[in-house]
Scaffold this motif. Structure first.
Motif, PDB file in Angstrom:
ATOM      1  N   TYR A 498       0.843  -1.193   0.000  1.00  0.00           N
ATOM      2  CA  TYR A 498       0.000   0.000   0.000  1.00  0.00           C
ATOM      3  C   TYR A 498       0.881   1.247   0.000  1.00  0.00           C
ATOM      4  CZ  TYR A 498      -3.771  -3.159   1.315  1.00  0.00           C
ATOM      5  OH  TYR A 498      -4.677  -4.182   1.340  1.00  0.00           O
ATOM      6  N   GLU A 499       0.386   2.250  -0.681  1.00  0.00           N
ATOM      7  CA  GLU A 499       1.046   3.559  -0.723  1.00  0.00           C
ATOM      8  C   GLU A 499       0.131   4.575  -0.046  1.00  0.00           C
ATOM      9  OE1 GLU A 499       1.473   6.667  -4.269  1.00  0.00           O
ATOM     10  OE2 GLU A 499       2.752   4.892  -4.549  1.00  0.00           O
ATOM     11  N   VAL A 500       0.715   5.405   0.779  1.00  0.00           N
ATOM     12  CA  VAL A 500      -0.087   6.386   1.517  1.00  0.00           C
ATOM     13  C   VAL A 500      -0.419   7.566   0.612  1.00  0.00           C
ATOM     14  CG1 VAL A 500      -0.147   7.937   3.487  1.00  0.00           C
ATOM     15  CG2 VAL A 500       0.974   5.724   3.696  1.00  0.00           C
ATOM     16  N   ASP A 501      -1.678   7.924   0.560  1.00  0.00           N
ATOM     17  CA  ASP A 501      -2.144   9.084  -0.201  1.00  0.00           C
ATOM     18  C   ASP A 501      -2.429  10.222   0.780  1.00  0.00           C
ATOM     19  OD1 ASP A 501      -3.333  10.979  -1.779  1.00  0.00           O
ATOM     20  OD2 ASP A 501      -5.118   9.800  -2.254  1.00  0.00           O
ATOM     21  N   LEU A 502      -1.611  11.267   0.733  1.00  0.00           N
ATOM     22  CA  LEU A 502      -1.730  12.402   1.659  1.00  0.00           C
ATOM     23  C   LEU A 502      -2.258  13.658   0.971  1.00  0.00           C
ATOM     24  CD1 LEU A 502       1.693  11.872   3.439  1.00  0.00           C
ATOM     25  CD2 LEU A 502      -0.549  11.502   4.474  1.00  0.00           C
ATOM     26  N   SER A 503      -2.774  13.528  -0.245  1.00  0.00           N
ATOM     27  CA  SER A 503      -3.154  14.717  -1.009  1.00  0.00           C
ATOM     28  C   SER A 503      -4.267  15.507  -0.322  1.00  0.00           C
ATOM     29  CB  SER A 503      -3.586  14.315  -2.417  1.00  0.00           C
ATOM     30  OG  SER A 503      -4.666  13.369  -2.371  1.00  0.00           O
ATOM     31  N   HIS A 504      -5.313  14.825   0.146  1.00  0.00           N
ATOM     32  CA  HIS A 504      -6.408  15.541   0.812  1.00  0.00           C
ATOM     33  C   HIS A 504      -5.952  16.081   2.162  1.00  0.00           C
ATOM     34  CE1 HIS A 504      -8.848  14.258  -2.402  1.00  0.00           C
ATOM     35  NE2 HIS A 504      -9.095  13.023  -1.968  1.00  0.00           N
ATOM     36  N   ALA A 505      -5.148  15.307   2.874  1.00  0.00           N
ATOM     37  CA  ALA A 505      -4.655  15.771   4.172  1.00  0.00           C
ATOM     38  C   ALA A 505      -3.806  17.023   4.016  1.00  0.00           C
ATOM     39  CB  ALA A 505      -3.845  14.663   4.844  1.00  0.00           C
ATOM     40  N   ARG A 506      -2.943  17.034   2.992  1.00  0.00           N
ATOM     41  CA  ARG A 506      -2.084  18.207   2.772  1.00  0.00           C
ATOM     42  C   ARG A 506      -2.927  19.440   2.441  1.00  0.00           C
ATOM     43  NH1 ARG A 506       1.298  15.938   0.112  1.00  0.00           N
ATOM     44  NH2 ARG A 506       3.160  16.046   1.442  1.00  0.00           N
ATOM     45  N   ARG A 507      -3.913  19.288   1.582  1.00  0.00           N
ATOM     46  CA  ARG A 507      -4.751  20.439   1.210  1.00  0.00           C
ATOM     47  C   ARG A 507      -5.580  20.909   2.394  1.00  0.00           C
ATOM     48  NH1 ARG A 507      -9.196  20.628  -3.793  1.00  0.00           N
ATOM     49  NH2 ARG A 507      -9.664  22.878  -3.606  1.00  0.00           N
ATOM     50  N   TYR A 508      -6.090  19.981   3.175  1.00  0.00           N
ATOM     51  CA  TYR A 508      -6.924  20.306   4.341  1.00  0.00           C
ATOM     52  C   TYR A 508      -6.110  21.077   5.380  1.00  0.00           C
ATOM     53  CZ  TYR A 508     -10.071  19.350   8.324  1.00  0.00           C
ATOM     54  OH  TYR A 508     -10.902  19.451   9.421  1.00  0.00           O
ATOM     55  N   LEU A 509      -4.914  20.566   5.715  1.00  0.00           N
ATOM     56  CA  LEU A 509      -4.099  21.208   6.743  1.00  0.00           C
ATOM     57  C   LEU A 509      -3.533  22.536   6.242  1.00  0.00           C
ATOM     58  CD1 LEU A 509      -2.232  18.101   8.213  1.00  0.00           C
ATOM     59  CD2 LEU A 509      -4.284  19.245   9.077  1.00  0.00           C
ATOM     60  N   ASP A 575       4.487   9.405   9.566  1.00  0.00           N
ATOM     61  CA  ASP A 575       5.606  10.201   9.072  1.00  0.00           C
ATOM     62  C   ASP A 575       5.138  11.217   8.037  1.00  0.00           C
ATOM     63  OD1 ASP A 575       7.317   8.845  10.711  1.00  0.00           O
ATOM     64  OD2 ASP A 575       8.132   7.534   9.141  1.00  0.00           O
ATOM     65  N   GLY A 576       4.150  10.836   7.240  1.00  0.00           N
ATOM     66  CA  GLY A 576       3.624  11.761   6.233  1.00  0.00           C
ATOM     67  C   GLY A 576       2.968  12.975   6.856  1.00  0.00           C
ATOM     68  N   ILE A 577       2.195  12.767   7.906  1.00  0.00           N
ATOM     69  CA  ILE A 577       1.576  13.899   8.602  1.00  0.00           C
ATOM     70  C   ILE A 577       2.650  14.784   9.231  1.00  0.00           C
ATOM     71  CG2 ILE A 577       0.104  14.573  10.535  1.00  0.00           C
ATOM     72  CD1 ILE A 577      -1.462  13.595   8.141  1.00  0.00           C
ATOM     73  N   LEU A 578       3.641  14.174   9.841  1.00  0.00           N
ATOM     74  CA  LEU A 578       4.721  14.962  10.446  1.00  0.00           C
ATOM     75  C   LEU A 578       5.467  15.758   9.376  1.00  0.00           C
ATOM     76  CD1 LEU A 578       6.143  12.337  12.978  1.00  0.00           C
ATOM     77  CD2 LEU A 578       4.632  14.272  13.462  1.00  0.00           C
ATOM     78  N   LYS A 579       5.642  15.207   8.176  1.00  0.00           N
ATOM     79  CA  LYS A 579       6.323  15.922   7.087  1.00  0.00           C
ATOM     80  C   LYS A 579       5.484  17.125   6.651  1.00  0.00           C
ATOM     81  CE  LYS A 579       8.308  15.368   2.475  1.00  0.00           C
ATOM     82  NZ  LYS A 579       8.536  14.432   1.339  1.00  0.00           N
ATOM     83  N   ILE A 580       4.150  16.950   6.572  1.00  0.00           N
ATOM     84  CA  ILE A 580       3.291  18.088   6.214  1.00  0.00           C
ATOM     85  C   ILE A 580       3.407  19.184   7.267  1.00  0.00           C
ATOM     86  CG2 ILE A 580       0.899  18.824   5.886  1.00  0.00           C
ATOM     87  CD1 ILE A 580       0.317  16.045   4.738  1.00  0.00           C
ATOM     88  N   GLY A 585       5.610  24.616   8.669  1.00  0.00           N
ATOM     89  CA  GLY A 585       6.307  25.326   9.734  1.00  0.00           C
ATOM     90  C   GLY A 585       5.700  25.102  11.102  1.00  0.00           C
ATOM     91  N   TRP A 586       4.934  24.011  11.257  1.00  0.00           N
ATOM     92  CA  TRP A 586       4.319  23.704  12.546  1.00  0.00           C
ATOM     93  C   TRP A 586       5.298  22.916  13.408  1.00  0.00           C
ATOM     94  CZ3 TRP A 586      -1.221  21.589  11.027  1.00  0.00           C
ATOM     95  CH2 TRP A 586      -1.932  22.596  10.379  1.00  0.00           C
ATOM     96  N   SER A 587       5.231  23.146  14.687  1.00  0.00           N
ATOM     97  CA  SER A 587       6.064  22.398  15.614  1.00  0.00           C
ATOM     98  C   SER A 587       5.566  20.960  15.715  1.00  0.00           C
ATOM     99  CB  SER A 587       6.029  23.055  17.000  1.00  0.00           C
ATOM    100  OG  SER A 587       6.640  22.215  17.954  1.00  0.00           O
ATOM    101  N   ARG A 588       6.500  20.029  15.707  1.00  0.00           N
ATOM    102  CA  ARG A 588       6.117  18.624  15.858  1.00  0.00           C
ATOM    103  C   ARG A 588       5.593  18.322  17.261  1.00  0.00           C
ATOM    104  NH1 ARG A 588       9.536  14.110  12.556  1.00  0.00           N
ATOM    105  NH2 ARG A 588       9.366  15.041  10.477  1.00  0.00           N
ATOM    106  N   ASP A 589       5.862  19.230  18.188  1.00  0.00           N
ATOM    107  CA  ASP A 589       5.332  19.031  19.538  1.00  0.00           C
ATOM    108  C   ASP A 589       3.809  19.043  19.547  1.00  0.00           C
ATOM    109  OD1 ASP A 589       7.847  18.853  20.607  1.00  0.00           O
ATOM    110  OD2 ASP A 589       7.957  20.960  21.185  1.00  0.00           O
TER     111      ASP A 589
END
Length: 848
Positions: A498-509, A575-580, A585-589
């Motif tokens: 499986y490959e993670v699709d982050l396209s909607h998550a990236r646009r949403y955030l 990891d994908g969410i953390l990369k977004i 420029g959001w803190s990982r904390d």
């Protein structure tokens, strides 16, 4: 014998005639006032005194600042700021006081008006049924009291204690088990030992005046016994007998020579109203009997202020037309009319939202820029956006309202405080509104994640930004208590993997970042108590799978956390969410694993996330009464937490000068919003409940901790029409409401307007309460900093401590009795709060 029968018959006819024939004193009798008449009211909050059997009364806390003047019962007392209501006081109780679980009123003050044509010939008698004790005033003179001691009566004077029979049946059973529909001997028992009476009280003619008269009533609470000891002595442990010890149940003022207060004789009545008053037909009818009034608004610079105008007509009329002129303030400063927005209040939410079973709307009017349809009742809300550079002080002007052929010019007073509200994304404290993104798409019939959907999300995020929302929950697994027909992160089938699709998550955030700024917390919804996986048991996790060839979306079970294949499946998504977050420029904390509950994840699950996301903490929603700090970490029931949502209310009362400083607390905690509502008394319908949410949560200091805000309040969990009740969005709404039990509050702060999400009056009151909280936090941040505090003059430090103490007292008053807040001088307090906050910030910065 026949003569005897005829004599008996004649006597019976004569007696019946005497009963039916009106006597001179009773001829023309009518009901002048009943409990259903319009009463101005104020609730005086006070902790009910606890009394052990055979012991003295406990000390009662002093009333908070801002309570009504001692001459509140005088005819000349100005009660326009008091809310209006009809029926039993407090609302939500039955005949014996049940149904108002959190009733904390020490006193209830009531004022009603009636007209007398000729005081010398008027014959009026008063009958009352009530709980607690009562004192009755006529035009400022005391004329009767019941179940109260002799001498001067104040807000602190307790009524007579109730006997044991008020708590027990004759068989020795606690009356808390009595249902509302009691009858027979039990009905007689309750009537005898709980309901108290003042009967056949003649109103003295010498106290009456020609024209308008004022009947004022003070109801004081009876002592609350020490219930644990009281009931344990009878073998009932930890029984709580929640029934109001202070209430008006029934009232009748009957007689001759008087009528109820003269109603509005014109076809249309246009009146200024209390923003914290629920607007309905009864309120409007009561307002129609008063003078038009003044529209008063109070707000900080760079903030907003709102106030309603109510239009009541005898027949349906079109929505009012409103024109506002520029306002003039200190040194000829002006606030132009283009700073005002007119919002029209609608009460048609039941029809608009389907009205299906189980979805009782708990918010108030929907506020729309679109005029409302023809109706006998209209409300128009004036919202002013105060410029950040506005000159502080009082601004005056006029608003002209035309409706149904009537025209009314109302004066406007806008009081601008010195405090400047922070820009979006820079608010202090925590606000966590739960956004239902797929329900937005379902409600408007647009494809999820389409351009049309994101256009709607822009409006939702705009409203979230206006209240400083800084918590986001994003579903990455299905079948959690958040429901969700799709996960924000999706997986695409590629061969055997499986490959993670982050396209909607990236646009949403990214969209959230553009409008609201960086969230303080981003909770990735992965593990949930209803998935299982507790105490070593393996659970199930379901995700959204996309077919790369057809684009169709399906549900599929994913590897459980810690089992074979779990790391390869879940780590790329996290990891994908953390990369977004890095890209934005959001803190990982801010990243959290969520949501842990009272039922905690198993050790295997905790260890799994520690391996694949070692720096990501947990979002814990738990009743845990405490936490422990280990090496500077927040540990809640064995979990390393980054954010703790705790469904325990706190105590806003504190001694003068004592600071909570929760926003500076090392461990972020909030109190869940619903516990600041008086769930069993209908108080969720009081806008004052919403106005105090943010302040009460941030001021709580219970159990040696500090809460930093409010969380878990549904923003847009709109009911889905019944014909789509099988939709995933509908099921998610049921899941959320059932698990979190938010039915006691509101399912939505925003309403689905014709073109997009619209605010409600409850949302607006919450928004203005956030402004007051920001001002109080700004003061306490300076006072809590020894270096900054020394930059303030002694007089300003004194004033700052005073206004914080007043704020805490008013919040405490609300926490006891939600209905009491509208009658407090909250606008006067808000003006002082904004002014002193502005002075404190200016002096601290200017003297550096």
């Amino acid at each position: 014998m026949n003569h005897l029968r005829r004599a008996s018959f004649c006597l019976a006819v004569f007696l019946l005639g005497m009963l039916l024939w009106p006597s001179p004193g009773l001829a023309g009798q009518q009901a002048v006032l009943t409990e259903q008449s319009a009463f101005s009211y104020a609730y005086i909050a006070r902790g009910q005194a606890r009394k052990n059997i055979g012991q003295e009364l406990a000390d009662w806390p002093a009333p908070p600042a801002g309570y009504p003047d001692r001459q509140w019962y005088a005819p000349a007392f100005d009660d326009r700021a008091w809310p209006l209501a009809t029926g039993r006081f407090p609302s939500g109780i039955n005949r014996w006081g049940y149904g108002n679980r959190h009733q904390g009123a020490g006193s209830i003050l009531l004022r009603a008006r009636f007209d007398v044509s000729d005081p010398a010939s008027a014959q009026l008698r008063l009958n009352m049924r009530y709980l607690g004790g009562a004192v009755v005033y006529l035009n400022g003179q005391p004329i009767a009291r019941g179940h109260m001691p002799e001498g001067e009566i104040t807000f602190d004077t307790p009524a007579e204690e109730y006997p044991k029979e008020a708590y027990y049946t004759h068989e020795g059973n606690p009356t808390w088990r009595v249902a509302d529909d009691v009858d027979g001997p039990l009905l007689e028992h309750m009537e005898t030992y709980r309901l108290r009476r003042l009967e056949d009280i003649a109103l003295p003619r010498e106290a009456l005046v020609r024209g308008e008269n004022v009947l004022a009533i003070m109801l004081n609470a009876a002592p609350q016994p020490d219930q644990h000891r009281f009931f344990e002595a009878q073998g009932w442990e930890r029984v709580r007998d929640f029934w109001a010890k202070c209430a008006l149940i029934e009232l009748t003022l009957t007689g001759t020579g008087a009528t109820g207060a003269a109603a509005n004789t014109s076809h249309v009545a246009i009146r200024a109203a209390n923003p914290l008053q629920e607007v309905d037909s009864a309120t409007a009818d009561a307002l129609a009997k008063l003078s038009p009034g003044t529209v008063r608004l109070v707000g900080p610079r760079n903030g907003i202020a709102t106030a309603p105008i109510v239009v009541r007509s005898n027949t349906p009329i079109e929505s009012p037309r409103i024109a506002i002129g520029s306002l003039t303030g200190p040194d000829r400063a002006t606030i132009n009319s283009d700073r005002f927005t007119i919002l029209y209040g609608s009460t048609e939410h039941r029809d608009r939202f389907g009205g299906q079973d189980g979805f009782e709307s708990a918010f108030h009017h929907v506020l729309s820029r679109t005029p409302t349809p023809s109706s006998e009742l209209h409300s128009a809300w004036l919202e002013v956006a105060i410029p950040p550079d506005a000159t502080p002080g009082e601004y005056t002007g006029q608003v002209t309202v035309e409706a149904g052929g009537a025209r009314q010019v109302l004066p406007i007073i806008l009081e601008v405080g010195r405090f400047v509200m922070p820009e979006t994304g820079r608010f202090e404290g925590i606000v966590g509104l739960m956004h239902n993104f797929e329900n937005t798409a379902a409600r408007y019939g647009v494809p999820i994640w389409s351009d049309e959907h994101f256009k709607l999300l822009e409006e939702v995020f705009g409203h979230m930004a206006s209240v400083g929302n800084n918590v986001l929950w994003i579903p990455m697994a299905l079948d959690t208590h958040f429901g969700a027909p799709e996960t924000l992160v999706r997986w695409v089938k590629r061969g055997d993997g499986y490959e993670v699709d982050l396209s909607h998550a990236r646009r949403y955030l990214k969209l959230y970042d553009e409008i609201c700024g960086q969230p303080r917390f981003l909770s990735m919804l992965l593990w949930d108590v209803i998935q299982g996986g507790r105490r070593g048991n393996e659970g199930t996790a379901t995700v959204t799978i996309v077919d790369p060839d057809t684009g169709t979306v399906s549900r599929q079970e994913a590897p459980w956390f810690g089992t074979r294949g779990g790391e390869e499946f879940w780590k790329p998504a996290i990891d994908g969410i953390l990369k977004i977050m890095d890209e934005l420029g959001w803190s990982r904390d801010a990243a959290l694993i969520g949501v842990a509950h009272d039922g905690k994840p198993s050790r295997e699950v905790v260890d799994f996330f520690s391996r694949i996301a070692p720096d990501v903490k947990w979002n814990v929603y738990s009743h845990s009464r405490g936490y422990s700090a280990r090496d500077g970490r927040l540990v809640i029931d064995g979990l390393v937490g980054g954010f703790h949502e705790q469904p325990w209310g706190g105590d806003t009362q504190r001694r003068r000068g004592q600071l909570i400083g929760g926003w500076n607390h090392h461990f972020p905690q909030v109190t869940v919003a619903r516990f600041h509502f008086h769930s069993y008394s209908g108080n969720r319908r009081m806008p004052g409940s919403y106005r105090t949410l943010a302040g009460a949560s941030a001021a709580d200091g219970s159990r040696n901790r500090s809460f930093q805000g409010v969380s878990r309040f549904m923003l847009d969990y709109w009911p889905i029409p019944r014909d789509t009740s099988d939709s995933p969005a509908f099921r998610r709404t049921l899941d959320m409401r059932g698990h979190v039990n938010l039915m006691r509050n509101s399912e939505f702060f925003l309403a689905p307007g014709p073109e997009g999400p619209e605010p409600t009056t409850s949302f607006q009151q919450f928004r203005e309460g956030v402004q007051e909280t920001q001002a109080r936090i700004a003061i306490e941040q300076v006072l809590d900093n020894s270096e900054q505090r020394t930059l303030l003059s002694e007089s300003l430090q004194e004033a700052a401590h005073d206004v914080i103490h007043e704020h805490a007292n008013m919040l405490q008053a609300h926490s006891m009795v939600a209905q009491g807040y509208p009658a407090l001088p909250w606008q006067d307090h808000a003006r002082r709060l904004f002014d002193i906050a502005g002075q404190v910030v200016n002096e601290a910065e200017g003297n550096r």
